[in-house]
Write an enzyme that holds these catalytic residues in place. Structure first.
Site, PDB file in Angstrom:
ATOM      1  CD  GLN A 128      -2.789   1.456   2.269  1.00  0.00           C
ATOM      2  OE1 GLN A 128      -2.233   1.834   3.296  1.00  0.00           O
ATOM      3  NE2 GLN A 128      -4.101   1.288   2.175  1.00  0.00           N
ATOM      4  CE1 TYR A 176      -3.273   9.568   7.665  1.00  0.00           C
ATOM      5  CE2 TYR A 176      -4.370   7.601   6.822  1.00  0.00           C
ATOM      6  CZ  TYR A 176      -3.844   8.330   7.882  1.00  0.00           C
ATOM      7  OH  TYR A 176      -3.871   7.817   9.153  1.00  0.00           O
ATOM      8  NE  ARG A 195      -8.653  -0.158   2.652  1.00  0.00           N
ATOM      9  CZ  ARG A 195      -8.679  -0.589   3.909  1.00  0.00           C
ATOM     10  NH1 ARG A 195      -8.061   0.090   4.858  1.00  0.00           N
ATOM     11  NH2 ARG A 195      -9.308  -1.679   4.227  1.00  0.00           N
ATOM     12  N   GLY A 198      -9.759  -6.937   9.664  1.00  0.00           N
ATOM     13  CA  GLY A 198      -8.626  -6.254  10.251  1.00  0.00           C
ATOM     14  C   GLY A 198      -8.222  -6.770  11.611  1.00  0.00           C
ATOM     15  NE  ARG A 199      -9.886  -2.393  16.203  1.00  0.00           N
ATOM     16  CZ  ARG A 199     -10.412  -1.486  15.385  1.00  0.00           C
ATOM     17  NH1 ARG A 199     -11.204  -1.893  14.404  1.00  0.00           N
ATOM     18  NH2 ARG A 199     -10.160  -0.203  15.533  1.00  0.00           N
TER      19      ARG A 199
END
Length: 374
Positions: A101, A188, A235, A331-332
């Site tokens: 990424q 971002y 993404r 994810g987690r």
């Protein structure tokens, strides 16, 4: 409802994935210092999770100014490329497929993380005030602080950044990655160009939605020219706010997120990228993406679609069976369960996440989570 659909093979560009389960980008801040260099511990971490059908690395800054958090890895120096080669070799040895990424945080940074202590760079000189960044305060120690005020990039500097993304993509291939993902989410840099909240430019990169999408278009095309459109994805994190509390998300909730992101999706379709990754809000009671938006994404994008954000296997199955998505990222659960696909397949219990070891540190809470089978 059976989870078996998650174990279908899927074609993603030139790659045949062994299942629909994705390890998404997850910042863990374990790179070696100085130099933000990927290391053997990181290679072990990714190797442990190579049972995923598809893997994307944590956000990896494309240049020194792209860093917004302590100890995150880069992909702009020879040492970093060599470090990432350890990761890709380890993943490939286990039969995994892994993309890098490509990340630039833009204004979400601090002068202590910037070369020469300079101000972070951004589309416009608008500070980020709804987020904190993690800076190093001593060896292995850090603190959360507000980002520093940014300075606006010149038009020439914006064009130079497009080429920095292309160079990072070239570095990713040299490091052995199977492809790359452009991070255009979570407030971002690329997201900052898209948003009216952070882009007040009066040049070709600001103003109309078409102009605000220009940086995304140019970066995506430049990267596609390097790696091939079939070996890349992008993404997004579209947020459909329902309350004033929901709207506090790096200040980037659009007035019309449906139109903004469908137009962004059309850009990706024109270029022909292999996949689109949609990161949904993952806090408690966060709004889900509307069905109309999911359907419109499918209507306008012919590549594969990945969904992420507090997904359970059952919820992932519903998205796939509804025809909205092709791959589901966890994810987690993947942080705490390196053998997550096996656990899902056999309905084995999950390890809880050690929230104290999410960012920075050693192997504790990183590579020491037990598997169900030795």
């Amino acid at each position: 409802m059976s989870d078996s659909v998650l174990f279908d093979s899927v074609q993603l560009g030139p790659y045949t994935l062994k299942n629909r389960i994705v390890l998404p980008p997850l910042t863990r801040s374990r790179s070696s210092q100085p130099g933000n260099v990927p290391n053997d511990l990181m290679a072990t971490y990714y190797r442990q999770r190579a049972g995923a059908g598809f893997m994307v690395t944590e956000g990896t800054q494309i240049e020194p100014r792209g860093q917004g958090y302590a100890w995150t890895p880069g992909i702009y120096s020879p040492e970093q490329v060599d470090g990432w080669r350890k990761v890709t070799d380890a993943v490939h040895a286990k039969g995994g497929i892994i993309f890098a990424q490509l990340w630039h945080v833009g204004r979400v940074s601090h002068t202590s993380l910037q070369p020469g202590g300079a101000a972070p760079v951004a589309p416009s000189a608008i500070p980020a005030d709804n987020v904190k960044v993690f800076i190093e305060t001593g060896p292995g120690q850090g603190a959360l602080v507000l980002p520093s005020a940014p300075r606006a990039l010149t038009t020439a500097e914006v064009k130079e950044l497009v080429q920095l993304y292309a160079q990072a993509a070239c570095n990713a291939l040299e490091a052995g990655f199977d492809g790359v993902e452009i991070h255009s989410a979570n407030g971002y840099l690329v997201n900052q160009f898209i948003s009216v909240h952070t882009n007040r430019r009066d040049d070709e990169y600001g103003g109309s939605l078409e102009n605000r999408l220009r940086f995304l278009r140019e970066v995506t095309q430049a990267v596609a020219d390097v790696v091939g459109k079939e070996r890349m994805g992008v993404r997004f994190a579209p947020l459909f706010a329902t309350t004033e509390e929901d709207r506090v998300y790096l200040g980037l909730v659009e007035e019309d997120p449906h139109t903004t992101y469908i137009e962004a999706v059309k850009v990706l379709e024109e270029i022909g990228v292999a996949y689109l990754s949609l990161a949904e809000a993952d806090w408690d009671n966060a709004p889900e993406l509307p069905e109309a938006f999911r359907a419109d994404v499918r209507k306008n994008f012919t590549g594969k679609v990945i969904y992420a954000g507090k997904y359970t296997p059952a919820r992932g199955v519903r998205v796939v069976e509804a025809g909205w998505g092709d791959l589901i990222a966890f994810g987690r659960p993947f942080i705490a369960n390196p053998d997550l696909p096996e656990r899902i397949a056999h309905d084995w219990p999950l390890n809880p996440v050690d929230s104290t070891a999410m960012y920075g540190g050693t192997d504790k809470g990183y590579t020491d989570y037990p598997t169900c089978q030795p």
